[in-house]
Design an enzyme around this catalytic site. Structure first.
Site, PDB file in Angstrom:
ATOM      1  CE1 TYR A 282      -4.131  -1.674  -0.106  1.00 29.27           C
ATOM      2  CE2 TYR A 282      -3.120  -3.142   1.512  1.00 29.27           C
ATOM      3  CZ  TYR A 282      -4.131  -2.868   0.603  1.00 29.27           C
ATOM      4  OH  TYR A 282      -5.146  -3.778   0.398  1.00 29.27           O
TER       5      TYR A 282
ATOM      6  CE1 TYR B 137      -8.224  -3.755   2.205  1.00 28.28           C
ATOM      7  CE2 TYR B 137      -7.826  -5.009   4.215  1.00 28.28           C
ATOM      8  CZ  TYR B 137      -7.416  -4.585   2.966  1.00 28.28           C
ATOM      9  OH  TYR B 137      -6.201  -4.982   2.462  1.00 28.28           O
TER      10      TYR B 137
ATOM     11  CG  ASP C  42     -12.771 -10.098   8.218  1.00 30.58           C
ATOM     12  OD1 ASP C  42     -11.949 -10.420   9.093  1.00 30.58           O
ATOM     13  OD2 ASP C  42     -12.462  -9.491   7.176  1.00 30.58           O
TER      14      ASP C  42
ATOM     15  CE  LYS D 161      -5.482  -6.638  10.416  1.00 33.68           C
ATOM     16  NZ  LYS D 161      -4.343  -5.971   9.824  1.00 33.68           N
TER      17      LYS D 161
HETATM   18  C1  LIG Z   1     -11.141  -7.008   8.845  1.00 37.11           C
HETATM   19  C2  LIG Z   1      -9.963  -7.410   8.021  1.00 37.11           C
HETATM   20  N1  LIG Z   1     -10.026  -8.537   7.296  1.00 37.11           N
HETATM   21  C3  LIG Z   1      -8.984  -8.955   6.560  1.00 37.11           C
HETATM   22  C4  LIG Z   1      -7.817  -8.229   6.510  1.00 37.11           C
HETATM   23  C5  LIG Z   1      -6.681  -8.713   5.683  1.00 37.11           C
HETATM   24  O1  LIG Z   1      -5.655  -9.159   6.508  1.00 37.11           O
HETATM   25  P1  LIG Z   1      -4.166  -9.322   5.969  1.00 37.11           P
HETATM   26  O2  LIG Z   1      -3.671  -7.942   5.692  1.00 37.11           O
HETATM   27  O3  LIG Z   1      -3.449  -9.984   7.093  1.00 37.11           O
HETATM   28  O4  LIG Z   1      -4.221 -10.155   4.748  1.00 37.11           O
HETATM   29  C6  LIG Z   1      -7.710  -7.052   7.241  1.00 37.11           C
HETATM   30  C7  LIG Z   1      -6.485  -6.254   7.206  1.00 37.11           C
HETATM   31  O5  LIG Z   1      -6.396  -5.166   7.675  1.00 37.11           O
HETATM   32  C8  LIG Z   1      -8.816  -6.627   8.025  1.00 37.11           C
HETATM   33  O6  LIG Z   1      -8.779  -5.507   8.740  1.00 37.11           O
END
Ligand SMILES: Cc1ncc(COP(=O)(O)O)c(C=O)c1O
Length: 449
Positions: free
Chosen positions: A28, A155, A259, A288
């Site tokens: 990014y 996202y 998610d 995370k």
């Molecule tokens: C809610 C959510 N799902 C999925 C992702 C994607 O995770 P990654 O960057 O570890 O692929 C993120 C990343 O910020 C996120 O905030």
């Protein structure tokens, strides 16, 4: 000695920057305008230290990953122990203690029959797996359901499926022709003092109701970041909305994916955000904070009854999906150590204290004419300023640079400033961060950034 031996040894910050400039493509990042990044030499607790020993408070937990703090001795020890024993083994046809114990621990922590864990590498692949599980579960039941439902601003990562359900996030316009079929419904974001939230929720629910009425036979699943959209700018919703939305999906026989990549492991004040609304999805995505921010690991956890749909006597019915590092023992051992710390260090109680501190700042923020929609949930504090909501708006870049120069890792998203510190942060460190955060806003307002 060979020409690469330096990569392990002590290098000057200038040498590292020169190599970075020549060879690295950052995530990014527009390399045409990006300024030189600080070289981080080490980290401890809530602090990062650059090559000159300058301290930077990690107020966004290194993209929301770091939970108990950097370089935690117990996690370090677990990692070293595991490295001495078994660093990796392919996970098709083999198994090992760290993975099965982590799967059991997650099943115990999650509600109902969320008992079956598919390990992947990061948030995007956890979501990608969830989408494929949902889609294939219908295929196995003799149905083709090509449509997914997502919420405005959501996202979910940047692989193709994850990007598709995050299509409204402003990030991925360039890839729209590659995306799968996704319907987007409004997301009723709320904040302190919001007097129109019920109206907004009613609008979102009626849009969802209409979509389900017309298309439920085509919809494989609905995906949402429960309680808080992360990358959209920490947009929070009420538990009552989540509850009604899940009930609606259930009534239409549409699978629900939560998610919890960003919201999991305490971020919202509960171990998992779903606990706020006391609802259970069919699939939950975790990453995370899973390893305390140490290692790339993710888990897609599904209900037993969904897993059973994949059982049979031929491979056609199975899930043709997996990665080289699925269930990596080092990452699983680290995740187990991190989970153990929640109990040992009474982490959830500390998150409650962090939230109480955030609430005192909320009043200060709410009194400012340049602050809109102040909000907090668990360890997260956010507010909006200005109208430029572009991901890397001019003001967001200026603020980010000023905060960094003044010892804080804060990365505003468009017109949203937010804090999401590691849970080990002290009250003194928080006070320092609040004061500097507000000074940055003062400077932005007076044009002296
Ligand atoms: C809610 C959510 N799902 C999925 C992702 C994607 O995770 P990654 O960057 O570890 O692929 C993120 C990343 O910020 C996120 O905030």
């Amino acid at each position: 000695m060979n020409e690469h031996s330096n990569l392990q040894g002590s290098q000057s910050a200038e040498e590292i920057i020169a190599l970075d400039k020549r060879h690295v493509w950052h995530p990014y990042t527009q390399h045409g305008v990006e300024v030189e990044p600080p070289v981080i030499a080490r980290a401890k607790g809530a602090s990062l230290f650059d090559a000159d020993g300058r301290e930077i408070l990690d107020m966004i937990s290194s993209w929301w990953t770091c939970t108990h703090g950097h370089a935690h001795p117990k996690i370090n020890a677990a990692l070293a122990r595991q490295a001495d024993t078994l660093e990796h083994i392919m996970f098709a046809g083999f198994t090992h203690a760290p993975a099965v114990n982590l799967a059991k621990a997650l099943s115990d922590l999650l509600p109902d029959d969320l008992n079956r864990v598919f390990f992947t590498d990061d948030g995007s692949t956890a979501v990608e797996t969830a989408i494929k599980v949902a889609y294939k579960s219908w295929v196995n039941r003799g149905q083709t359901r090509r449509t997914l439902v997502a919420f405005d601003g959501g996202y979910h990562g940047d692989t193709l499926g994850a990007m598709s359900v995050g299509r409204s996030s402003q990030m991925f316009g360039a890839f729209k022709d590659l995306m799968c079929d996704v319907r987007v419904v409004p997301y009723p974001a709320t904040f302190e003092g919001d007097d129109a939230v019920e109206e907004r929720e009613a609008g979102a629910l009626s849009a969802l109701e209409a979509l389900l009425a017309d298309h439920k036979q085509d919809i494989a699943a609905l995906i949402i970041e429960p309680m808080m959209q992360g990358a959209a700018g920490l947009r929070m919703c009420r538990p009552s909305f989540l509850k009604r939305m899940v009930a609606m999906a259930r009534a239409a026989n549409v699978l629900v994916i939560f998610d919890e990549v960003a919201t999991g492991f305490g971020r919202t004040g509960k171990l998992f955000a779903m606990e706020h609304a006391d609802v259970t999805p069919d699939i939950v995505c975790l990453s995370k904070g899973l390893t305390g921010g140490y290692m790339a690991l993710a888990a897609t956890v599904v209900r037993d009854r969904l897993f059973d749909i994949f059982l049979g006597h031929d491979f056609d019915r199975a899930l043709p999906h997996g990665h080289s590092f699925t269930g990596n023992p080092l990452a699983c051992a680290v995740a187990l150590a991190s989970l153990g710390l929640f109990e040992e260090e009474q982490t959830m109680a500390r998150i409650t204290q962090i939230n109480a501190r955030h609430r005192t700042v909320l009043d200060v923020l709410a009194a400012r004419p340049d602050v809109m929609r102040p909000r907090t949930l668990g360890s997260a504090l956010a507010f909006d300023f200005g109208n430029d909501t572009q991901y890397q708006s001019d003001a967001s870049l200026k603020l980010r640079a000023w905060y960094l120069a003044n010892g804080l890792n804060i990365r505003p998203i468009g017109s949203t400033v937010y804090l999401m510190p590691p849970y080990c942060i002290t009250d003194d460190e928080l006070a320092r961060a609040y004061a500097t955060m507000i000074e940055g806003m003062d400077r932005l307002a007076s044009g002296s950034l």
